[in-house]
Design a protein around this motif. Structure first.
Motif, mmCIF file in Angstrom:
data_model
loop_
_atom_site.group_PDB
_atom_site.id
_atom_site.type_symbol
_atom_site.label_atom_id
_atom_site.label_comp_id
_atom_site.label_asym_id
_atom_site.label_seq_id
_atom_site.Cartn_x
_atom_site.Cartn_y
_atom_site.Cartn_z
ATOM 1 N N GLY A 215 0.822 -1.219 0.000
ATOM 2 C CA GLY A 215 0.000 0.000 0.000
ATOM 3 C C GLY A 215 0.850 1.260 0.000
ATOM 4 N N LEU A 216 1.932 1.263 0.776
ATOM 5 C CA LEU A 216 2.834 2.422 0.768
ATOM 6 C C LEU A 216 3.473 2.614 -0.602
ATOM 7 C CD1 LEU A 216 4.624 2.080 4.223
ATOM 8 C CD2 LEU A 216 3.012 3.842 3.527
ATOM 9 N N ALA A 217 3.846 1.521 -1.265
ATOM 10 C CA ALA A 217 4.441 1.623 -2.600
ATOM 11 C C ALA A 217 3.420 2.130 -3.613
ATOM 12 C CB ALA A 217 4.996 0.270 -3.031
ATOM 13 N N VAL A 218 2.178 1.667 -3.511
ATOM 14 C CA VAL A 218 1.124 2.113 -4.440
ATOM 15 C C VAL A 218 0.832 3.591 -4.228
ATOM 16 C CG1 VAL A 218 -1.340 1.866 -4.955
ATOM 17 C CG2 VAL A 218 0.106 -0.161 -4.763
ATOM 18 N N ILE A 219 0.783 4.028 -2.984
ATOM 19 C CA ILE A 219 0.553 5.460 -2.710
ATOM 20 C C ILE A 219 1.676 6.287 -3.321
ATOM 21 C CG2 ILE A 219 0.561 7.190 -0.870
ATOM 22 C CD1 ILE A 219 -1.028 5.205 0.828
ATOM 23 N N GLY A 220 2.906 5.832 -3.181
ATOM 24 C CA GLY A 220 4.039 6.564 -3.761
ATOM 25 C C GLY A 220 3.983 6.611 -5.277
ATOM 26 N N ALA A 221 3.514 5.529 -5.907
ATOM 27 C CA ALA A 221 3.432 5.502 -7.366
ATOM 28 C C ALA A 221 2.220 6.268 -7.882
ATOM 29 C CB ALA A 221 3.370 4.055 -7.854
ATOM 30 N N ILE B 208 3.829 13.230 -3.404
ATOM 31 C CA ILE B 208 4.211 12.915 -2.025
ATOM 32 C C ILE B 208 5.719 13.069 -1.837
ATOM 33 C CG2 ILE B 208 4.564 10.428 -2.254
ATOM 34 C CD1 ILE B 208 3.035 10.121 0.402
ATOM 35 N N GLN B 209 6.492 12.914 -2.933
ATOM 36 C CA GLN B 209 7.947 13.088 -2.854
ATOM 37 C C GLN B 209 8.331 14.534 -2.519
ATOM 38 O OE1 GLN B 209 10.393 10.888 -3.003
ATOM 39 N NE2 GLN B 209 9.147 9.105 -3.484
ATOM 40 N N GLU B 210 7.435 15.457 -2.844
ATOM 41 C CA GLU B 210 7.738 16.869 -2.607
ATOM 42 C C GLU B 210 7.478 17.284 -1.160
ATOM 43 O OE1 GLU B 210 5.436 18.880 -5.528
ATOM 44 O OE2 GLU B 210 6.460 17.869 -7.187
ATOM 45 N N ILE B 211 6.713 16.497 -0.423
ATOM 46 C CA ILE B 211 6.440 16.804 0.982
ATOM 47 C C ILE B 211 7.671 16.395 1.784
ATOM 48 C CG2 ILE B 211 4.951 16.323 2.951
ATOM 49 C CD1 ILE B 211 2.754 15.583 0.934
ATOM 50 N N ARG B 212 8.227 17.358 2.513
ATOM 51 C CA ARG B 212 9.463 17.099 3.259
ATOM 52 C C ARG B 212 9.299 17.512 4.715
ATOM 53 N NH1 ARG B 212 13.755 15.949 0.055
ATOM 54 N NH2 ARG B 212 13.410 16.205 -2.158
ATOM 55 N N LEU B 213 9.892 16.700 5.567
ATOM 56 C CA LEU B 213 9.979 17.015 6.990
ATOM 57 C C LEU B 213 11.453 17.012 7.342
ATOM 58 C CD1 LEU B 213 7.197 14.594 8.268
ATOM 59 C CD2 LEU B 213 7.003 17.060 8.012
ATOM 60 N N ALA B 214 11.982 18.140 7.756
ATOM 61 C CA ALA B 214 13.403 18.287 8.079
ATOM 62 C C ALA B 214 14.264 17.862 6.893
ATOM 63 C CB ALA B 214 13.770 17.499 9.324
ATOM 64 N N LEU C 272 8.717 12.649 2.705
ATOM 65 C CA LEU C 272 7.751 11.939 3.534
ATOM 66 C C LEU C 272 7.794 10.417 3.347
ATOM 67 C CD1 LEU C 272 5.466 12.082 5.582
ATOM 68 C CD2 LEU C 272 3.876 12.389 3.668
ATOM 69 N N PRO C 273 7.941 9.888 2.118
ATOM 70 C CA PRO C 273 8.006 8.425 1.994
ATOM 71 C C PRO C 273 9.160 7.800 2.774
ATOM 72 C CG PRO C 273 7.575 9.381 -0.146
ATOM 73 C CD PRO C 273 7.848 10.512 0.788
ATOM 74 N N TRP C 274 10.281 8.514 2.873
ATOM 75 C CA TRP C 274 11.399 7.996 3.654
ATOM 76 C C TRP C 274 11.051 7.963 5.137
ATOM 77 C CZ3 TRP C 274 15.496 5.485 1.923
ATOM 78 C CH2 TRP C 274 15.806 5.609 0.559
ATOM 79 N N TRP C 275 10.323 8.982 5.607
ATOM 80 C CA TRP C 275 9.874 8.976 6.993
ATOM 81 C C TRP C 275 8.927 7.804 7.236
ATOM 82 C CZ3 TRP C 275 11.908 11.351 10.933
ATOM 83 C CH2 TRP C 275 12.620 12.535 10.753
ATOM 84 N N LEU C 276 8.020 7.578 6.289
ATOM 85 C CA LEU C 276 7.063 6.478 6.461
ATOM 86 C C LEU C 276 7.774 5.127 6.519
ATOM 87 C CD1 LEU C 276 4.171 7.629 4.102
ATOM 88 C CD2 LEU C 276 4.218 7.651 6.595
ATOM 89 N N LEU C 277 8.739 4.930 5.628
ATOM 90 C CA LEU C 277 9.455 3.650 5.609
ATOM 91 C C LEU C 277 10.473 3.536 6.738
ATOM 92 C CD1 LEU C 277 10.053 3.089 1.804
ATOM 93 C CD2 LEU C 277 8.557 1.797 3.315
ATOM 94 N N GLY C 278 11.148 4.623 7.055
ATOM 95 C CA GLY C 278 12.212 4.569 8.046
ATOM 96 C C GLY C 278 11.738 4.640 9.477
ATOM 97 N N VAL C 279 10.609 5.314 9.714
ATOM 98 C CA VAL C 279 10.141 5.501 11.084
ATOM 99 C C VAL C 279 8.739 4.934 11.280
ATOM 100 C CG1 VAL C 279 9.615 7.233 12.849
ATOM 101 C CG2 VAL C 279 11.549 7.578 11.321
#
Length: 144
Positions: A86-92, A97-103, A107-114
């Motif tokens: 589901g996370l991969a489908v949302i990203g595709a 979503i790649q443009e949303i950044r936190l620090a 955002l996808p890296w935050w979702l996968l990493g944390v």
């Protein structure tokens, strides 16, 4: 006969390994402790007395417990796999979503990493509770 010089040289079976003699006056190293095999008594895990001659009903209930635990494990694994897909489908499907950044991290890296780790812990907790419930049902049937 071999000479003392030949005994201190590295052997042909162990290339590159050098033997270092102990300095004079130092005691020999202590011998390695003996291995001890530790095992639990039969049936102690479930606190059920072990029968000497299990019958067909016992075998049926054990197979039933194994099947239920296997179904539980497969369902938890598939649920977690669907979450990752589901996370991969949302990203595709939503490339913005790649443009949303936190620090400065997307955002996808935050979702996968944390974000995935709490889901792993929740899945493990729910799996453990359900597995204990299955074993408790098995115990209640066998102890009757």
């Amino acid at each position: 006969m071999s000479s003392p010089a030949a005994d201190s040289a590295p052997s042909a079976q162990e290339p590159g390994r050098q033997q270092h003699p102990l300095p004079a006056g130092d005691p020999l190293p202590p011998p390695a402790p003996n291995r001890v095999r530790v095992s639990a008594p039969a049936g102690s895990m479930l606190n059920i007395p072990r029968k000497l001659n299990p019958d067909a009903a016992d075998a049926f209930y054990v197979r039933s417990l194994i099947r239920s635990q296997f179904r539980l494990a497969i369902s938890v694994a598939l649920g977690f796999l669907l979450l990752l897909i589901g996370l991969a489908v949302i990203g595709a499907a939503w490339p913005q979503i790649q443009e949303i950044r936190l620090a400065t991290i997307p955002l996808p890296w935050w979702l996968l990493g944390v974000g995935v780790y709490p889901m792993i812990l929740l899945s493990a907790f729910l799996f453990n509770r359900a597995a204990a419930r299955n074993e408790q049902q098995y115990r209640s049937i066998v102890e009757q």
